[in-house]
Design a protein around this motif. Structure first.
Motif, PDB file in Angstrom:
ATOM      1  N   ARG A 155     -34.952  18.015  30.099  1.00  0.00           N
ATOM      2  CA  ARG A 155     -33.792  17.177  29.794  1.00  0.00           C
ATOM      3  C   ARG A 155     -32.665  17.437  30.798  1.00  0.00           C
ATOM      4  NH1 ARG A 155     -33.658  17.995  24.995  1.00  0.00           N
ATOM      5  NH2 ARG A 155     -34.273  15.959  24.163  1.00  0.00           N
ATOM      6  N   GLU A 156     -32.424  18.699  31.117  1.00  0.00           N
ATOM      7  CA  GLU A 156     -31.366  19.021  32.082  1.00  0.00           C
ATOM      8  C   GLU A 156     -31.682  18.411  33.446  1.00  0.00           C
ATOM      9  OE1 GLU A 156     -29.057  22.849  34.104  1.00  0.00           O
ATOM     10  OE2 GLU A 156     -30.839  23.180  32.861  1.00  0.00           O
ATOM     11  N   ALA A 157     -32.928  18.502  33.860  1.00  0.00           N
ATOM     12  CA  ALA A 157     -33.311  17.941  35.162  1.00  0.00           C
ATOM     13  C   ALA A 157     -33.087  16.433  35.183  1.00  0.00           C
ATOM     14  CB  ALA A 157     -34.762  18.278  35.473  1.00  0.00           C
ATOM     15  N   ALA A 158     -33.471  15.754  34.114  1.00  0.00           N
ATOM     16  CA  ALA A 158     -33.294  14.306  34.042  1.00  0.00           C
ATOM     17  C   ALA A 158     -31.813  13.933  34.035  1.00  0.00           C
ATOM     18  CB  ALA A 158     -33.988  13.757  32.802  1.00  0.00           C
ATOM     19  N   GLU A 159     -31.006  14.674  33.315  1.00  0.00           N
ATOM     20  CA  GLU A 159     -29.574  14.382  33.257  1.00  0.00           C
ATOM     21  C   GLU A 159     -28.916  14.577  34.625  1.00  0.00           C
ATOM     22  OE1 GLU A 159     -28.231  16.940  30.157  1.00  0.00           O
ATOM     23  OE2 GLU A 159     -28.812  15.576  28.529  1.00  0.00           O
ATOM     24  N   LEU A 160     -29.321  15.616  35.341  1.00  0.00           N
ATOM     25  CA  LEU A 160     -28.761  15.856  36.667  1.00  0.00           C
ATOM     26  C   LEU A 160     -29.179  14.759  37.648  1.00  0.00           C
ATOM     27  CD1 LEU A 160     -29.332  19.710  36.928  1.00  0.00           C
ATOM     28  CD2 LEU A 160     -27.121  18.547  36.790  1.00  0.00           C
ATOM     29  N   LEU A 161     -30.438  14.360  37.601  1.00  0.00           N
ATOM     30  CA  LEU A 161     -30.909  13.312  38.513  1.00  0.00           C
ATOM     31  C   LEU A 161     -30.219  11.983  38.208  1.00  0.00           C
ATOM     32  CD1 LEU A 161     -32.810  12.582  40.829  1.00  0.00           C
ATOM     33  CD2 LEU A 161     -34.560  12.034  39.118  1.00  0.00           C
ATOM     34  N   ALA A 162     -29.939  11.732  36.933  1.00  0.00           N
ATOM     35  CA  ALA A 162     -29.280  10.474  36.550  1.00  0.00           C
ATOM     36  C   ALA A 162     -27.854  10.381  37.100  1.00  0.00           C
ATOM     37  CB  ALA A 162     -29.266  10.343  35.027  1.00  0.00           C
TER      38      ALA A 162
ATOM     39  N   TYR B 120     -27.835   9.006  50.259  1.00  0.00           N
ATOM     40  CA  TYR B 120     -27.878  10.283  50.952  1.00  0.00           C
ATOM     41  C   TYR B 120     -26.591  10.508  51.759  1.00  0.00           C
ATOM     42  CZ  TYR B 120     -32.843  10.841  49.835  1.00  0.00           C
ATOM     43  OH  TYR B 120     -34.054  10.997  49.195  1.00  0.00           O
ATOM     44  N   THR B 121     -25.461  10.503  51.050  1.00  0.00           N
ATOM     45  CA  THR B 121     -24.191  10.838  51.682  1.00  0.00           C
ATOM     46  C   THR B 121     -24.107  12.352  51.865  1.00  0.00           C
ATOM     47  OG1 THR B 121     -23.185  10.882  49.485  1.00  0.00           O
ATOM     48  CG2 THR B 121     -22.995   8.837  50.754  1.00  0.00           C
ATOM     49  N   LYS B 122     -23.286  12.781  52.797  1.00  0.00           N
ATOM     50  CA  LYS B 122     -23.201  14.214  53.085  1.00  0.00           C
ATOM     51  C   LYS B 122     -22.643  15.008  51.903  1.00  0.00           C
ATOM     52  CE  LYS B 122     -21.016  13.548  57.044  1.00  0.00           C
ATOM     53  NZ  LYS B 122     -20.364  13.855  58.357  1.00  0.00           N
ATOM     54  N   GLU B 123     -21.771  14.370  51.109  1.00  0.00           N
ATOM     55  CA  GLU B 123     -21.132  15.101  50.012  1.00  0.00           C
ATOM     56  C   GLU B 123     -21.922  15.057  48.700  1.00  0.00           C
ATOM     57  OE1 GLU B 123     -19.590  10.879  50.017  1.00  0.00           O
ATOM     58  OE2 GLU B 123     -19.971  12.459  51.506  1.00  0.00           O
ATOM     59  N   ASN B 124     -23.012  14.272  48.626  1.00  0.00           N
ATOM     60  CA  ASN B 124     -23.725  14.168  47.346  1.00  0.00           C
ATOM     61  C   ASN B 124     -24.401  15.488  47.009  1.00  0.00           C
ATOM     62  OD1 ASN B 124     -26.901  13.946  46.955  1.00  0.00           O
ATOM     63  ND2 ASN B 124     -26.447  13.309  49.073  1.00  0.00           N
ATOM     64  N   GLU B 125     -24.578  15.742  45.718  1.00  0.00           N
ATOM     65  CA  GLU B 125     -25.134  17.022  45.264  1.00  0.00           C
ATOM     66  C   GLU B 125     -26.395  16.861  44.403  1.00  0.00           C
ATOM     67  OE1 GLU B 125     -21.536  20.134  45.001  1.00  0.00           O
ATOM     68  OE2 GLU B 125     -21.469  18.619  43.402  1.00  0.00           O
ATOM     69  N   ARG B 126     -27.065  15.709  44.544  1.00  0.00           N
ATOM     70  CA  ARG B 126     -28.261  15.507  43.720  1.00  0.00           C
ATOM     71  C   ARG B 126     -29.482  15.062  44.532  1.00  0.00           C
ATOM     72  NH1 ARG B 126     -25.670  18.334  41.322  1.00  0.00           N
ATOM     73  NH2 ARG B 126     -24.645  18.089  39.289  1.00  0.00           N
ATOM     74  N   ALA B 127     -29.295  14.696  45.803  1.00  0.00           N
ATOM     75  CA  ALA B 127     -30.449  14.294  46.612  1.00  0.00           C
ATOM     76  C   ALA B 127     -31.451  15.429  46.721  1.00  0.00           C
ATOM     77  CB  ALA B 127     -29.992  13.851  48.008  1.00  0.00           C
ATOM     78  N   VAL B 128     -30.955  16.657  46.754  1.00  0.00           N
ATOM     79  CA  VAL B 128     -31.858  17.805  46.885  1.00  0.00           C
ATOM     80  C   VAL B 128     -32.801  17.898  45.689  1.00  0.00           C
ATOM     81  CG1 VAL B 128     -30.145  19.377  45.855  1.00  0.00           C
ATOM     82  CG2 VAL B 128     -31.978  20.275  47.311  1.00  0.00           C
ATOM     83  N   LEU B 129     -32.317  17.562  44.496  1.00  0.00           N
ATOM     84  CA  LEU B 129     -33.171  17.601  43.305  1.00  0.00           C
ATOM     85  C   LEU B 129     -34.277  16.558  43.412  1.00  0.00           C
ATOM     86  CD1 LEU B 129     -33.761  18.696  40.449  1.00  0.00           C
ATOM     87  CD2 LEU B 129     -32.166  16.968  39.568  1.00  0.00           C
ATOM     88  N   PHE B 130     -33.929  15.374  43.882  1.00  0.00           N
ATOM     89  CA  PHE B 130     -34.933  14.318  44.049  1.00  0.00           C
ATOM     90  C   PHE B 130     -35.987  14.718  45.073  1.00  0.00           C
ATOM     91  CE2 PHE B 130     -36.229  10.450  46.442  1.00  0.00           C
ATOM     92  CZ  PHE B 130     -37.014   9.878  45.442  1.00  0.00           C
ATOM     93  N   GLU B 131     -35.569  15.313  46.189  1.00  0.00           N
ATOM     94  CA  GLU B 131     -36.539  15.706  47.205  1.00  0.00           C
ATOM     95  C   GLU B 131     -37.498  16.762  46.677  1.00  0.00           C
ATOM     96  OE1 GLU B 131     -37.239  14.285  49.939  1.00  0.00           O
ATOM     97  OE2 GLU B 131     -35.616  12.847  49.751  1.00  0.00           O
ATOM     98  N   TYR B 132     -36.983  17.707  45.920  1.00  0.00           N
ATOM     99  CA  TYR B 132     -37.875  18.699  45.309  1.00  0.00           C
ATOM    100  C   TYR B 132     -38.818  18.034  44.306  1.00  0.00           C
ATOM    101  CZ  TYR B 132     -35.730  22.929  47.249  1.00  0.00           C
ATOM    102  OH  TYR B 132     -35.290  23.935  48.087  1.00  0.00           O
ATOM    103  N   ALA B 133     -38.313  17.065  43.560  1.00  0.00           N
ATOM    104  CA  ALA B 133     -39.149  16.376  42.579  1.00  0.00           C
ATOM    105  C   ALA B 133     -40.300  15.641  43.265  1.00  0.00           C
ATOM    106  CB  ALA B 133     -38.317  15.398  41.758  1.00  0.00           C
ATOM    107  N   MET B 134     -40.022  14.984  44.384  1.00  0.00           N
ATOM    108  CA  MET B 134     -41.073  14.269  45.093  1.00  0.00           C
ATOM    109  C   MET B 134     -42.093  15.239  45.673  1.00  0.00           C
ATOM    110  SD  MET B 134     -40.547  11.114  44.589  1.00  0.00           S
ATOM    111  CE  MET B 134     -41.766  10.451  45.718  1.00  0.00           C
ATOM    112  N   SER B 135     -41.625  16.369  46.168  1.00  0.00           N
ATOM    113  CA  SER B 135     -42.541  17.378  46.694  1.00  0.00           C
ATOM    114  C   SER B 135     -43.434  17.944  45.595  1.00  0.00           C
ATOM    115  CB  SER B 135     -41.739  18.504  47.357  1.00  0.00           C
ATOM    116  OG  SER B 135     -42.591  19.530  47.804  1.00  0.00           O
ATOM    117  N   MET B 136     -42.843  18.249  44.445  1.00  0.00           N
ATOM    118  CA  MET B 136     -43.629  18.792  43.335  1.00  0.00           C
ATOM    119  C   MET B 136     -44.589  17.734  42.789  1.00  0.00           C
ATOM    120  SD  MET B 136     -42.706  21.822  43.411  1.00  0.00           S
ATOM    121  CE  MET B 136     -43.833  22.277  42.098  1.00  0.00           C
TER     122      MET B 136
END
Length: 592
Positions: free
Chosen positions: A374-381, A387-403
């Motif tokens: 649930r926490e992961a989904a809430e953060l991704l939402a 992919y702006t330089k200041e965003n703080e959630r693209a990294v979660l998506f990239e890890y999700a695609m890798s996993m």
């Protein structure tokens, strides 16, 4: 997933769903031969490169631009180095040529650029222009001939010596060729290669002609002599025409025309039957939609034309993104074209983020969503999929695609702990429409997993990985500019002469793709407006000097990193150049 460069009348990308057959045992014979080909160096391990390989170009017709002129943009993506791959040049010979753009140092012509009437750029086509043949040799240890049409044909043999700077022989090698091309011998396996690149390119002739082209039609005619490498050539002219064509010689493969097999080298029935006619090349001139774009995607929609051109196209996310931007802008400006080149939007994220969040929502409705999930989904939402330089959630998506890749393709064979090959993300896009496919099930568990199980598991695993690597999601360590950088090495790999850690806007498969080691990207950016007087803007990551102590060694990096372009100085004579812009003058006199 279709967004072809040849317009097919669609107003958005189309997914053609084909049910994937269940996992099975791999073909041992094909596997052995494929490994031999890879060891020979004929195939690059593209999947270890981080998916950054790319190039973009697009053009817009006058009736869709703010100023009523055709506009063209191009940004070829290559391995980045200092000094730069390109050298920016204006070649002016009165009454003969007046052309501006970039060339490879030492090359005689402008490769990408414009003259007073026409502008052009290229992307790689990715068509199947090579075939492999399994040969039978008279003696694998010391071959002299290969079996062909029931007889032994002599091998071509060339002995090469490799010497140091003093002329001393360092090594000696023997190269073999069949009538098709070079031969690689690995134990009992012998593979020959036929490749259009090895059979004459026509580059000098073609590029010598396009520099003086005065229209789209003249430019296309000049490029007909290009045989290799196969390229998507985009062109626009001052009369308002735009065109695109996949240029190069495309072989007609025997049998059913499919080039995806390793052929029997012992028979002439395996040889190519000729080449496509120029009129059959993928392309378009002045399409009704008013724009054209290529980003290494499949050139032709197979529903429109199912003739075999290849099967290994790059994923279409960038093509989808630029087509989306061009469809929604009916008054394009040169500055908009510039901004598109580093646009932070992602068709890839637009496709997969909803799938991940919807899977979590369905599991939550069924009372099967754990607290970490649930926490992961809430953060991704919280992410706007940019992919702006200041965003703080693209990294979660990239890890999700890798996993997701790791969980989904657990059936695929591995060597040294790595998958031998990884299917494209378009395969995952298709599987999203087949929630009960056998591919979703993990062989390492007793349960029978389905789509949502794997998607949610990937989300939870991504959160764990992101926290381990970058700390708490609210602690500032997830900021994209602190994670993703471009790194430009010196061409000789001298560490002190590199520039590293350059934060950029963009991410994997965006129009400004950034992934892997960050050493591959936009090697040149150009926007050209073809009005009564041609205007152009450009930059590249480096400078005009190869001397590391020169102020011109890397002076364009700062603007390149933020996506800014300089207006091009395009004088008709040397006298038009402002004195303030002249650093030095070199005069060459024949015989002096």
């Amino acid at each position: 997933l279709q967004e072809p460069l040849e317009p097919n009348g669609q107003t958005e990308a189309r997914l053609d769903v084909v049910r994937l057959p269940p996992p099975g045992e791999s073909d041992a014979a094909v596997r052995v031969t494929a490994r031999a080909i890879r060891r020979a160096g004929f195939l690059s391990d593209r999947f270890d490169q981080g998916g950054a390989h790319a190039s973009n170009n697009w053009a817009v017709s006058p009736w869709r631009t703010a100023n009523g002129y055709a506009i063209l943009a191009g940004d070829p993506h290559l391995d980045l180095t200092l000094p730069s791959t390109w050298y920016e040049t204006h070649l002016l010979v009165p009454d003969e040529q007046d052309v501006y753009g970039v060339t490879f140092p030492g090359a005689p012509d402008i490769v990408i650029g414009f003259n007073r009437d026409v502008a052009w750029s290229f992307t790689n086509t990715g068509a199947d222009v090579m075939d492999f043949y399994e040969e039978i040799l008279d003696n694998a240890a010391a071959p002299t001939a290969y079996r062909f049409d029931g007889a032994w044909r002599p091998l071509e043999r060339r002995i090469e010596e490799y010497r140091d700077s003093r002329g001393n022989v360092l090594a000696v090698d023997t190269l073999y060729r069949t009538h098709r091309g070079p031969l690689m011998i690995d134990g009992d396996t012998a593979i020959s290669l036929r490749w259009t690149v090895l059979e004459g390119s026509g580059v000098v002739t073609s590029f010598g002609r396009i520099r003086s082209a005065k229209s789209v039609v003249e430019w296309l005619r000049a490029m007909e002599s290009l045989r290799a490498p196969a390229q998507n050539g985009l062109v626009a002219d001052r009369a308002g025409s735009i065109a695109i064509r996949s240029i190069g010689h495309y072989p007609i493969h025997p049998d059913d025309g499919n080039g995806q097999v390793i052929r029997d080298g012992t028979t002439s029935r395996s040889d190519w039957l000729g080449y496509w006619a120029v009129d059959d090349y993928p392309g378009a001139i002045n399409p009704p939609q008013g724009y054209l774009a290529s980003a290494n995607q499949e050139p032709i929609d197979p529903r429109v034309n199912d003739r075999y051109l290849g099967d290994d196209w790059w994923v279409p996310w960038r093509a989808m993104q630029i087509n989306k931007l061009l469809r929604t802008d009916s008054s394009v400006t040169p500055d908009a074209m510039r901004r598109y080149q580093t646009h932070p939007g992602s068709a890839r994220a637009d496709w997969f983020v909803p799938a991940l969040l919807e899977a979590a929502a369905r599991r939550d409705s069924a009372g099967r969503l754990g607290p970490e999930e649930r926490e992961a989904a809430e953060l991704l939402a919280e992410w706007d999929r940019r992919y702006t330089k200041e965003n703080e959630r693209a990294v979660l998506f990239e890890y999700a695609m890798s996993m997701l890749q790791n969980l989904l393709w657990d059936e695929l064979e591995k060597e040294d702990g790595r998958r031998v090959d990884t299917p494209r993300e378009t395969m995952i896009a298709m599987l999203l429409r087949d929630p009960e496919s056998e591919w979703w099930d993990r062989r390492s568990t007793d349960a029978t997993e389905q789509r949502d199980d794997i998607l949610v598991a990937a989300l939870a695993a991504a959160l764990e990985r992101a926290v381990q690597a970058h700390g708490n999601p609210t602690g500032g360590g997830w900021r994209w500019e602190g994670i993703r950088h471009m790194n430009i090495p010196h061409i000789a790999r001298f560490p002190g002469l590199a520039v590293t850690g350059i934060p950029v806007q963009g991410g994997r498969e965006t129009l400004n793709p950034s992934s892997g080691a960050g050493m591959h990207g936009a090697s040149w950016r150009m926007v050209v407006e073809l009005g009564s007087e041609v205007r152009a803007w450009s930059t590249y990551p480096g400078g005009q000097s190869g001397n590391p102590v020169s102020s011109r060694y890397a002076d364009r990096l700062e603007k390149w990193a933020v996506g800014e372009l300089d207006e091009v100085l395009f004088p008709r004579a040397a006298s038009e150049i402002p004195e303030s812009r002249v650093l030095s003058v070199l005069t060459l006199e024949p015989g002096a």
